[in-house]
Scaffold this active site. Structure first.
Site, PDB file in Angstrom:
ATOM      1  N   GLY A 136      15.628  -6.052  -0.133  1.00  0.00           N
ATOM      2  CA  GLY A 136      17.184  -7.485   0.222  1.00  0.00           C
ATOM      3  C   GLY A 136      17.484  -7.312   1.665  1.00  0.00           C
ATOM      4  CB  SER A 183      11.952  -2.506   2.823  1.00  0.00           C
ATOM      5  OG  SER A 183      11.705  -2.796   1.543  1.00  0.00           O
ATOM      6  CE  LYS A 184      11.803 -11.005   4.318  1.00  0.00           C
ATOM      7  NZ  LYS A 184      11.568 -11.784   5.441  1.00  0.00           N
ATOM      8  NE  ARG A 185       8.738  -2.810  -1.144  1.00  0.00           N
ATOM      9  CZ  ARG A 185       8.993  -2.285  -1.894  1.00  0.00           C
ATOM     10  NH1 ARG A 185       9.430  -2.911  -3.565  1.00  0.00           N
ATOM     11  NH2 ARG A 185       9.531  -1.054  -1.286  1.00  0.00           N
TER      12      ARG A 185
END
Length: 702
Positions: free
Chosen positions: A443, A439-441
Site C-alpha cells: 500500500g 513497497s507497492k504491495r
RNA sequence: GCUCCCGUCGUCCAGCGGCCUAGGACGCCGCCCUCUCAAGGCGGUAACGAGGGUUCAAAUCCCUUCGGGAGUACCA
C-alpha cells in the site's frame, strides 16, 4: 565500536573514558544558550482558507522541565554532562507571553501552554541515565588537532549579542521553524507524509513555522507535475505550510534549484577560508582506491591526509570538506537521544562536484541555516549524515559567512535571533507487515492512491500520527486539533513501524460512521461520478472485499455535478450504507441498484438464492403484496413482506433473500425494506417481475 | 567488512525498578443481536529475542550475544 575493550568487568567501568583531547568537536556542540534570544512576535504568513480557525491570543509556553532522554547521568558521563542536565533543570519558568496567534491554526485557543519540544524529552528520575550512556565529557572547549583552527562557534560574539533579555522579563527561545524538504523525484508515499506530518504537528503545536522546501538539487528530476502532486496531496491532507513554493514566504526561494547562486557563493567563501580541498580523482579512480583500501583491510575513508595533493590547476576536481581527523561528535536527537560518532570514521564529503554543482550536504545545510530552521526532523536514513551537517553549521555561521553570502546574492537576510538547527529528530522507517521495505504491495503507493481507494484524509493523518507515536493518555482516535495538542517528539518511537492496512481501514470505517450524513453524501460523489472509478487492480494484500471483483465496464452513476434528484437518492442511500462501509469506494458496490434502470443480477446470487425451490413463489407473492400497498414507506413495506414468511411457511430469511436479489441484484445489500422504499415502486415491481422467470429457470436447471 | 540505529502480543502503541498473574487498539476466534452483509455489545487468543549480572525486587538498570534496519556515492 568506539574503543570498546574486551568486555570484562573492569573494562566495563572505564569503557567510555577517553582522553580529553578526543572530546567532541566544537561544531557539534552548538547549542542554544540558556534562554537564547527572544523571539520576536512577527506576523505569520498569510492564512490558507481551509481553516477557519479560532483566532485569538495564545499563551506563551513554559520553560522545559524535562531532560533529554539521551541525557547521560553523572555516573558515566562525567561532570560536564551533569552540568548540562543541571542547567536544563535550572532554567527559569518563563511567564506567559502574548504573541500573535497563527490565525490558521486549528484549536489555537483551546490548547494548553506547551513547552517547545526541541527542549522536551522524556522525563527521567534524576541521576538515572535513561538511554545508554555515550561518550562523556561534553561541554568543554573545543578540541584541537582538526583544522581549521577554530574557535567556539559563539566565541566571536559577545555574550550580550546572544542573550538579549526581554525588557519585561526573562528571554524566550526563538520561534520553532521546521521544514519538510522532499526531493521531488516522485510522489509522496506514507513515509514522507508521516515525516511531513510530524514536522507540521510540531510547528502547529509550538507556535512554530512550517516550511515546505523542494529539494531539487538535481533539477532535472523535478517535474512540475510531481511538485503539483505533492502540494495537492498536502492540501488534501489538510497540512498547510506557512512558507514554501506554493505558500510563498519571506525567506525563499523555496525551490532549492533556485538557490544555486547562494550555494555557490557559500562554497566559494568556504574555499577561501581553507576548509575545502581539491580532490582530483575521478569517480573511477576513487572506486579503485576504495577497493584497494578494503583489500588491504583499511577503512575506505576519504580524508585529506589520504588524498593525493592536487597536481595541476587546470584539472577538474571536486571540493571536499575537511572534517576533523580525530575526536568525536555528539548530537542530541529528540527521538534517539544522544548519538556519537568518531570523526576518524567519517569521510570528507564532496561539497562541490567537478562540474561545479553543489551537492546535497552543502545545499541542505546552507538552506536550513539560511531559513532559520531550528529543528531538523527527517527519516532515519539521514541520521548518518548528521555529523558533517552539524560541522558545517558551525562553519556557515562563523564570522557571518552565510550572512555575507546571502547579502551577496541578494537573498533575504537571516533574522538576528537565528542560529543553526539545534535539534534533530530522526524518524524510524515505515516497513510493510512483513518487515520488509515498504513497497507497492504494502500500500505504499502515492498518497493520492489512498484517496482513490476511499480513505479519508482525516484517517490518514490520524493513523500516520499513530505510527510511531501515541499520546500519553492512550487515545487512538484523534482529530487534527487533538493531534496538534498532544503531539510531542518525546513520545516518538525509535523502532521501525509496520504499516497495517487493516488497521487503517478499520479507522477509516469508524470515521465514516462519524460523518454527518450530508457530509458523507458529498464525499461519496467522487466515487460515483467517475472521478475515482472502481479499481480492479486489487492485490491480495489490500483488497478487503474479496467479493467486489473487477469492474470492467463501469460507468458513472451520477452526473458531474450531480443533479438534485441524484443528490436526493444519494442522501437517502447514505443512512443505509454508512455503517457498513470501511472505505468510501465501497459505495460503488451498493449504489448501482439505486441509480440505474437496467439492473444486471449478480450470477452467484442468482445461483445461490433464486435457484432455491420456492423462490419464484416468494417473488410472486411479494409482487402481489407490494403492488397492493397504499403507502410506500419502510413500515408499510415491512408490513407487506414479513407476513409472507408465515403464509408460505418458511423463515423470513427465505423470503427476504429472493426479493433482495431481485430488487438490488445481489444477495448482499443494505437493509431490504429501506432499500425498497428508496426506489420508485414501479421499478421495484418491474424488477421482481423480471426476476420470476430467472428464478424459474435457475430452479429448474438442477 | 566498517559505522550508526533498533528489538514488548501477528501489527501499532502503553510500560521509566515493586501498582505487571504485562494494559489498550487493529487483526483473529467465539457468543449475542439480526432480512443478507456490516455495524454494535460481550468474551477469548496472543508478547517482554537469548544468556549473564546488579537488586530484597528487572519488561524496566548494566554487560554479552543473537536478530533486524540504515548508511558506507561527484543520489538526495
Amino acid at each position: 565500536m568506539l574503543g570498546r575493550p574486551a568486555g570484562d568487568a573492569a573494562g566495563r567501568l572505564l569503557r567510555h573514558r577517553r582522553p580529553l583531547r578526543d572530546l567532541p568537536h566544537g561544531a557539534a556542540r552548538v547549542r542554544r544558550l540558556p534562554g537564547g534570544d527572544r523571539a520576536r512576535a512577527r506576523p505569520l504568513p498569510p492564512v490558507p482558507r481551509h481553516h477557519e480557525g479560532a483566532d485569538g491570543e495564545r499563551e506563551g509556553r513554559r520553560r522545559p522541565r524535562g531532560r533529554a532522554r539521551g541525557h547521560q547521568g553523572a555516573r558515566r558521563g562525567g561532570g560536564a554532562a551533569d552540568a548540562r542536565g543541571g542547567r536544563r533543570h535550572q532554567r527559569p519558568l518563563r511567564p506567559p507571553r502574548r504573541r500573535r496567534a497563527h490565525p490558521a491554526r486549528p484549536g489555537a485557543a483551546r490548547r494548553p501552554p506547551r513547552r517547545p519540544a526541541e527542549l522536551r524529552r522524556r522525563r527521567a528520575p534524576a541521576g538515572r541515565a535513561v538511554r545508554r550512556p555515550r561518550l562523556g565529557g561534553r561541554g568543554r572547549p573545543p578540541g584541537r588537532g582538526a583544522l581549521p583552527p577554530r574557535r567556539h562557534p559563539l566565541a566571536s560574539r559577545s555574550p550580550a549579542d546572544r542573550i538579549r533579555p526581554h525588557p519585561e522579563g526573562p528571554p524566550v527561545p526563538p520561534t520553532p521553524r521546521v521544514r519538510f524538504a522532499p526531493a521531488p523525484s516522485g510522489w509522496l508515499h506514507v513515509g514522507s507524509v508521516r515525516t511531513a506530518l510530524f514536522n507540521w504537528l510540531h510547528a502547529r503545536g509550538n507556535d512554530g513555522v512550517a516550511i515546505f522546501r523542494i529539494e531539487d538539487t538535481d533539477a532535472s528530476r523535478a517535474t512540475a507535475a510531481s511538485m503539483d502532486a505533492m502540494h495537492d496531496a498536502m492540501a488534501w491532507l489538510g497540512l498547510d505550510w506557512d512558507e514554501g513554493v506554493r505558500a510563498g514566504g519571506a525567506y525563499g526561494p523555496y525551490r532549492q534549484s533556485e538557490r544555486k547562486d547562494l550555494h555557490r557563493a557559500v562554497a566559494r567563501r568556504l574555499e577561501e577560508t581553507g576548509v575545502l580541498y581539491r580532490d582530483e580523482r575521478t569517480a573511477e579512480e576513487l572506486e579503485a582506491w576504495r577497493n584497494e583500501r578494503r583489500a588491504a583491510d583499511l577503512p575506505p575513508i576519504v580524508k585529506r591526509s589520504t588524498t593525493p595533493p592536487p597536481a595541476g590547476d587546470d584539472r577538474t576536481a571536486t571540493l571536499r570538506l575537511q572534517l576533523p581527523d580525530e575526536g568525536t561528535t555528539t548530537i542530541s536527537d529528540l527521538v534517539r537521544g544522544d548519538v556519537t560518532w568518531d570523526w576518524a570514521h567519517e569521510s570528507d564529503p564532496v561539497l562541490v562536484r567537478s562540474n561545479g554543482d553543489v551537492t546535497y550536504p552543502l545545499a541542505n545545510s546552507v538552506d536550513d541555516v539560511a531559513q532559520g530552521v531550528t529543528l531538523v526532523c527527517r527519516g532515519e536514513d539521514l541520521l548518518s549524515v548528521t555529523p558533517r551537517q552539524v560541522f558545517l553549521y558551525d562553519l556557515l555561521t562563523r564570522d557571518g559567512l552565510i550572512d555575507d553570502a546571502l547579502a551577496e546574492v541578494g537573498l533575504p537576510a537571516r533574522e538576528p535571533d537565528w542560529t543553526v538547527p539545534s535539534g534533530f529528530a530522526h524518524l524510524s522507517m515505515i516497513v510493510g507487515m512483513d518487515r520488509k521495505k515498504l513497497s507497492k504491495r504494502h500500500g505504499s503507493v502515492s498518497i493520492q492512491e489512498f484517496a482513490r481507494k476511499g480513505f479519508l484524509p482525516e484517517t490518514i493523518v490520524n493513523y500516520l500520527a499513530l505510527l510511531g507515536w501515541g499520546p500519553e493518555d492512550g487515545r487512538e482516535r484523534l482529530d487534527r486539533d487533538e493531534l496538534v495538542a498532544a503531539f510531542s517528539f518525546d513520545r516518538v518511537s525509535r523502532s521501525a513501524a509496520a504499516f497495517d492496512t487493516d488497521k487503517l481501514t478499520a479507522f477509516n470505517g469508524e470515521r465514516i460512521r462519524d460523518l454527518d450524513g450530508t457530509e458523507l453524501a458529498h464525499r461519496l460523489v467522487p466515487y460515483l461520478d467517475g472521478t475515482y472509478p472502481p479499481s480492479n487492480e486489487t492485490t491480495e494484500d489490500d483488497a478487503p472485499d474479496g467479493e467486489g471483483g473487477p469492474v470492467a465496464d463501469w460507468e458513472p452513476l451520477v452526473s458531474t455535478p450531480p443533479t438534485d434528484e441524484e443528490l436526493a437518492i444519494l442522501r437517502g442511500l447514505v443512512p443505509l450504507v454508512q455503517e457498513r462501509m470501511q472505505r468510501l469506494d465501497e459505495v460503488q458496490r451498493y449504489a448501482p441498484a439505486f441509480f440505474v434502470d437496467e439492473l444486471a443480477l449478480d450470477q452467484a446470487s442468482v445461483d445461490k438464492v433464486l435457484g432455491k425451490p420456492g423462490a419464484a413463489d416468494v417473488l410472486r407473492a411479494a409482487h402481489r403484496e407490494l403492488a397492493d400497498l397504499d403507502a410506500w414507506t419502510t413500515e408499510a413495506i415491512e408490513g407487506a413482506l414479513r407476513p409472507l414468511s408465515e403464509e408460505l411457511g418458511i423463515g423470513f430469511g427465505k423470503v427476504a433473500q429472493p426479493v433482495r436479489v431481485a430488487v438490488t441484484g445481489s444477495q448482499v445489500s443494505p437493509p431490504l425494506f429501506e432499500s425498497v422504499e428508496l426506489m420508485p415502486r414501479g421499478r421495484v415491481l418491474a424488477r421482481i417481475e423480471a426476476a420470476i422467470p430467472v428464478a424459474e429457470a435457475a430452479g429448474s436447471g438442477d
